[in-house]
Design an enzyme around this catalytic site. Sequence first.
Site, mmCIF file in Angstrom:
data_model
loop_
_atom_site.group_PDB
_atom_site.id
_atom_site.type_symbol
_atom_site.label_atom_id
_atom_site.label_comp_id
_atom_site.label_asym_id
_atom_site.label_seq_id
_atom_site.Cartn_x
_atom_site.Cartn_y
_atom_site.Cartn_z
ATOM 1 N N ASP A 76 0.891 -1.161 0.000
ATOM 2 C CA ASP A 76 0.000 0.000 0.000
ATOM 3 C C ASP A 76 0.927 1.208 0.000
ATOM 4 O OD1 ASP A 76 -1.662 2.119 0.520
ATOM 5 O OD2 ASP A 76 -2.336 1.415 2.482
ATOM 6 N N LYS A 123 2.766 11.610 -3.100
ATOM 7 C CA LYS A 123 1.815 10.913 -3.958
ATOM 8 C C LYS A 123 0.869 11.891 -4.675
ATOM 9 C CE LYS A 123 -1.469 7.090 -3.485
ATOM 10 N NZ LYS A 123 -1.913 6.094 -2.494
ATOM 11 N N GLU A 169 -7.009 0.759 -4.759
ATOM 12 C CA GLU A 169 -7.059 0.552 -3.312
ATOM 13 C C GLU A 169 -8.416 0.019 -2.821
ATOM 14 O OE1 GLU A 169 -5.719 4.402 -2.015
ATOM 15 O OE2 GLU A 169 -3.748 4.056 -2.864
ATOM 16 N N ASP A 207 -12.840 5.433 1.275
ATOM 17 C CA ASP A 207 -11.430 5.510 1.698
ATOM 18 C C ASP A 207 -10.998 6.954 1.878
ATOM 19 O OD1 ASP A 207 -8.678 5.598 1.927
ATOM 20 O OD2 ASP A 207 -8.274 4.220 0.279
HETATM 21 P P1 ADP Z 1 -2.810 7.298 3.216
HETATM 22 O O1 ADP Z 1 -3.622 6.214 2.618
HETATM 23 O O2 ADP Z 1 -3.098 8.645 2.640
HETATM 24 O O3 ADP Z 1 -1.345 7.019 3.304
HETATM 25 P P2 ADP Z 1 -3.621 6.524 5.882
HETATM 26 O O4 ADP Z 1 -4.747 5.636 5.557
HETATM 27 O O5 ADP Z 1 -2.400 5.952 6.496
HETATM 28 O O6 ADP Z 1 -3.274 7.496 4.694
HETATM 29 O O7 ADP Z 1 -4.201 7.683 6.816
HETATM 30 C C1 ADP Z 1 -3.404 8.701 7.258
HETATM 31 C C2 ADP Z 1 -4.297 9.787 7.808
HETATM 32 O O8 ADP Z 1 -5.086 9.243 8.852
HETATM 33 C C3 ADP Z 1 -3.493 10.933 8.388
HETATM 34 O O9 ADP Z 1 -4.050 12.165 7.970
HETATM 35 C C4 ADP Z 1 -3.681 10.733 9.872
HETATM 36 O O10 ADP Z 1 -3.609 11.958 10.569
HETATM 37 C C5 ADP Z 1 -5.059 10.143 9.919
HETATM 38 N N1 ADP Z 1 -5.335 9.406 11.137
HETATM 39 C C6 ADP Z 1 -4.666 8.334 11.643
HETATM 40 N N2 ADP Z 1 -5.199 7.955 12.803
HETATM 41 C C7 ADP Z 1 -6.240 8.796 13.040
HETATM 42 C C8 ADP Z 1 -7.194 8.935 14.099
HETATM 43 N N3 ADP Z 1 -7.168 8.114 15.142
HETATM 44 N N4 ADP Z 1 -8.099 9.925 13.994
HETATM 45 C C9 ADP Z 1 -8.137 10.758 12.947
HETATM 46 N N5 ADP Z 1 -7.267 10.693 11.924
HETATM 47 C C10 ADP Z 1 -6.328 9.727 11.972
HETATM 48 MG MG MG Z 2 -4.506 4.724 1.897
#
Ligand code: ADP
Ligand code: MG
Length: 623
Positions: free
Chosen positions: A21, A83, A184, A206
């Site tokens: 991912d 990205k 995804e 998502d």
């Molecule tokens: P990506 O797919 O864009 O890499 P992720 O699915 O890893 O992202 O999500 C990252 C986002 O999720 C970040 O903006 C982070 O701040 C947010 N995030 C992670 N945990 C929490 C939470 N407990 N509450 C709110 N936002 C969260």
């Molecule tokens: Mg993601």
Amino acid sequence: MGYIELEVLEDQPKRVVIGIDLGTTNSLPAIWKDGRPEILEVEGEPALIPSVVHVSDDGTAVVGRTARARSMDDPAHTVHSIKRFMGRSLGELDEAVLRRLPYQVTQTERGLVQVEVGGKRFTPQEISALILREVAAQASVAMGGAEILSAVITVPAYFDDAQRQATRDAARLAGLEVLRIVNEPTAASLAYGLDQKEEGTVAVYDLGGGTFDVSILSIEGGVFEVLSTNGDTSLGGDDLDALLVDLLRSELEGSVEGSVFDDPAFRQAARLSAEKAKVALSRDPEADLVISLPELGVNARRTVTREEFERLAAPLVERSIRCCERALKDAELEPKDVDEVVLVGGSTRVPLVRAEVERFFGRAPHTELNPDQVVALGAAAQAEVLMGGSRDILLMDVTPLSLGLETMGGAAEKLIQRNNRIPCSVKEGFTTYADNQSAIDFHVLQGERELAADCRSLGRFKLTGIPPMPAGLPRVGVKFHLDADGILTVSAKEESTGASASIEVKPSHGLTEDEVSDMLEASFKNARKDFEERRRVDLIAEIGIMLRHATANLTVAEERLDRESVEDLHEAIAAAKEARLCTELELVQAARDTLDRATMPLAAVLMDSVVKEAVSGKKLGDL
Ligand code: ADP
Ligand code: MG
């Protein structure tokens, strides 16, 4: 370390395929093991790699957690959320996003975006390659050193051809063969094993760090089909952070100079503080935004309640719901037709998001799996399928935007319609506009708009060698082929003579073969340079320890060693001190070796006295 199943292909080395991912914020590898997908772990923790790269002024790049830690004290050298820039030209990027960045973004003559860090320019492909390399390295550690050569990599469903191509290029630069680029949301459905359902409709919502995607999938007899996709490549947790950053700014307004807000250190500290508060608000009814940068005269604390945050966040969440509406409309469905809702992405932990999604679809979403991990798990499941594994699923994806050609007068003619299933091929006949026209220029477009100028240009090519004929007589067949990865090839053939131009249309913001090989070469060169630099730094540290030890015992040496040895030692010490400033690895290595030899006699004397003291009983009590 657990047992790892390796797929053995005839006459080929062992091949390990992982699912990756490649996220805007975080990247994560997973593998298929014992009949199910599993997140790879290093030291008992998921091998989660923050998608962050730090480049220092000497060009040394570090990736992941270490890089993220530098974002505070060295923001101008730290690249986040690359990205969002993949396969994009500068003009296509969100200005608000660009303004918040603590480093420069420029473009090459060909319109490739570049970020400028550490006095060097990097394309998004190069930055992503560094991230992928690190993900593969961590995955390798997690699997006890297995070599990782192939991967299934996920991208947002909304990614267009140029963005998919950029992702492939990044993987190639990282030395990875891409078995498949998978959407995804499709991966997430696989992770939930929704393919086991007899039939039904699934919505995958998502909300990650930088992008939002919604996909409507149908399942029938174990076969998945993506009915439609929608999304917003500029909507995610970063935007929620930005709301809280704005709160912090208005809190400070008036008490600090306006220029402070443009200071890279301020921007980064505010961003981190905002994210922390946001994460806390997913759990607690209120949280504090705290920022303290004494050198900038910045000191503030602001309590935010969940209610206030939700009021600010509501329009963003609403935007995502509008996308859900459009996705359903494209699929000719209503919210009540959806049987399952899957949540993906860290931002779906925000209670308001869950509530709004549930309200819109009229049913509780799936949250059993960790929303940060479902995509990687699904990618591993897909890898298993592609490796000829046991899991029997068929995936069908769709193209997110229509593809076509520019015709007379600048109109856009669509050959492949948006949300068409892929892979697919479409053929259509064209002809000449002028008498004796010997060539036709083809302009390949992507987009929903009617005018070519409003669509995205994917590339141009020319068919030559058309025999002289009156206008409208030549018959030119044009074929669009979209492969399973969403990569487009266009070919044209004049039918009476067979004159043809079979041209692969590269998305205009992808890399050319030459650019890829140049970059590959550069990355190999740098890999060697990086390795040497690491070795040099290690050697200098070692010399430091040896010097401290030798100088502390100089008096002993002078009392107990012959003159020649003492001279050797002095010389070696002086040389080693100088070598610590030397940039040549070989010279540093030589100085270290000389010092090592010169301290041998001293070491022998010291050992000797320790032994004597021990034997004489002085130290017996300590033994
Ligand atoms: P990506 O797919 O864009 O890499 P992720 O699915 O890893 O992202 O999500 C990252 C986002 O999720 C970040 O903006 C982070 O701040 C947010 N995030 C992670 N945990 C929490 C939470 N407990 N509450 C709110 N936002 C969260
Ligand atoms: Mg993601």
